[in-house]
Design an enzyme around this catalytic site. Structure first.
Site, short mmCIF file in Angstrom:
data_model
loop_
_atom_site.label_atom_id
_atom_site.label_comp_id
_atom_site.label_asym_id
_atom_site.label_seq_id
_atom_site.Cartn_x
_atom_site.Cartn_y
_atom_site.Cartn_z
CE LYS A 191 -2.77 -2.67 3.32
NZ LYS A 191 -3.54 -2.19 4.80
N GLY A 192 2.19 1.06 0.45
CA GLY A 192 2.74 2.65 0.88
C GLY A 192 3.32 2.91 -0.76
CD GLU A 230 7.67 -1.01 -2.61
OE1 GLU A 230 6.90 0.24 -2.80
OE2 GLU A 230 7.87 -1.70 -2.67
CG ASP A 231 6.61 2.30 0.39
OD1 ASP A 231 7.89 1.68 -0.49
OD2 ASP A 231 6.24 2.72 1.04
CG ASP A 263 14.63 -1.44 4.95
OD1 ASP A 263 15.97 -0.89 5.61
OD2 ASP A 263 14.52 -1.81 5.38
CE LYS A 303 14.71 2.26 5.40
NZ LYS A 303 13.80 2.74 6.54
CG PHE A 357 10.64 2.15 10.63
CD1 PHE A 357 10.96 0.81 9.84
CD2 PHE A 357 9.34 2.94 10.61
CE1 PHE A 357 9.79 0.57 9.04
CE2 PHE A 357 8.69 2.37 10.01
CZ PHE A 357 8.46 0.60 9.15
CB VAL A 358 10.86 6.94 6.82
CG1 VAL A 358 12.33 7.14 7.43
CG2 VAL A 358 11.07 6.14 5.71
CG ASP A 389 2.41 1.08 7.59
OD1 ASP A 389 3.44 1.03 6.03
OD2 ASP A 389 2.13 0.07 8.19
NE ARG A 444 -0.24 2.08 5.01
CZ ARG A 444 0.18 1.43 4.66
NH1 ARG A 444 1.21 1.75 3.72
NH2 ARG A 444 0.36 0.40 5.20
P1 IMP Z 1 12.71 -4.55 1.20
O1 IMP Z 1 11.96 -5.38 0.35
O2 IMP Z 1 13.64 -4.32 2.67
O3 IMP Z 1 13.93 -3.28 0.52
O4 IMP Z 1 11.69 -3.76 1.76
C1 IMP Z 1 10.87 -2.80 0.83
C2 IMP Z 1 9.39 -2.51 1.92
O5 IMP Z 1 9.89 -2.55 3.43
C3 IMP Z 1 8.70 -1.34 1.47
O6 IMP Z 1 7.98 -1.26 0.39
C4 IMP Z 1 8.53 -0.51 2.89
O7 IMP Z 1 6.73 -0.76 2.49
C5 IMP Z 1 9.31 -1.68 3.75
N1 IMP Z 1 9.86 -0.59 4.45
C6 IMP Z 1 11.31 0.00 4.47
N2 IMP Z 1 12.03 0.63 5.29
C7 IMP Z 1 10.39 1.06 5.63
C8 IMP Z 1 10.16 2.46 6.77
O8 IMP Z 1 11.05 2.91 6.86
N3 IMP Z 1 9.26 2.71 6.77
C9 IMP Z 1 7.76 2.19 6.61
N4 IMP Z 1 7.63 1.05 5.99
C10 IMP Z 1 9.64 0.35 5.53
MG MG Z 2 6.41 -1.00 -0.21
#
Ligand code: IMP
Ligand code: MG
Length: 168
Positions: free
Chosen positions: A37-38, A93-94, A97, A125, A146-147, A153, A159
């Protein structure tokens, strides 16, 4: 909660990304694929600022749930409604990470033979990467916070905040 990126800063960046993407894809029609949803607010603002023809679709992937740590596994809980074959696709994508979500999603979507596939992420990040993944367009590179806000969210809260905040 600490304000990291005020609304105005975010809006200016979204405008810049929209102009850049519209220029890069000029003369083409793109399919924006939002990751629920982000990405819902970022995608809505980006789409309205783009000046080329576009269509939208969404995927939903299993997410962090209520925690602030990634599980390392990704699965589709909602797939696309449309076919990708021959289309110029941009995944929206939001935040990136560990990179696992986008690496796996890109792999899945490329197998469906789009003409091209790029990724735009509002936030990145880089210090948290577990796999080697880079987006084609990035709004802001941030420290390991963590944002929340602007679609992002923590346990489904925050959100709707207009700026982006770091949780302490
Ligand atoms: P990744 O697979 O670790 O790159 O994670 C990406 C997903 O984790 C994003 O689409 C977000 O939904 C969630 N996420 C990662 N970091 C944050 C954060 O700081 N705040 C909120 N959601 C996050
Ligand atoms: Mg996401």
């Amino acid at each position: 909660m600490k304000l990291l990126l005020p609304e105005k800063t975010v809006q200016e960046k979204v405008g810049t990304l929209a102009r850049q993407i519209s220029k890069d894809y000029s003369g083409k029609e793109v399919l924006l694929v939002g990751v629920l949803k982000g990405a819902f607010i970022f995608m809505a603002d980006l789409a309205r600022r783009m000046t080329i023809p576009l269509k939208i679709d969404f995927v939903r992937l299993a997410s962090y749930g209520t925690e602030t740590q990634s599980s390392g596994k990704v699965k589709f809980t909602k797939d696309l409604d449309t076919t990708l074959r021959g289309k110029d696709v941009i995944v929206v994508e939001d935040i990136i990470d560990t990179g696992i979500t986008l690496q796996q999603l890109s792999r899945h979507l490329k197998a469906r033979r789009p003409r091209s596939l790029k990724v735009v992420a509002l936030l990145d990040k880089p210090g948290r990467r577990k796999v080697n993944f880079q987006a084609d367009y990035v709004g802001f590179r941030i420290e390991d916070h963590f944002v929340v806000g602007y679609g992002l969210d923590c346990a489904e809260e925050y959100r709707n905040l207009r700026g982006i905040y770091a949780l302490k």
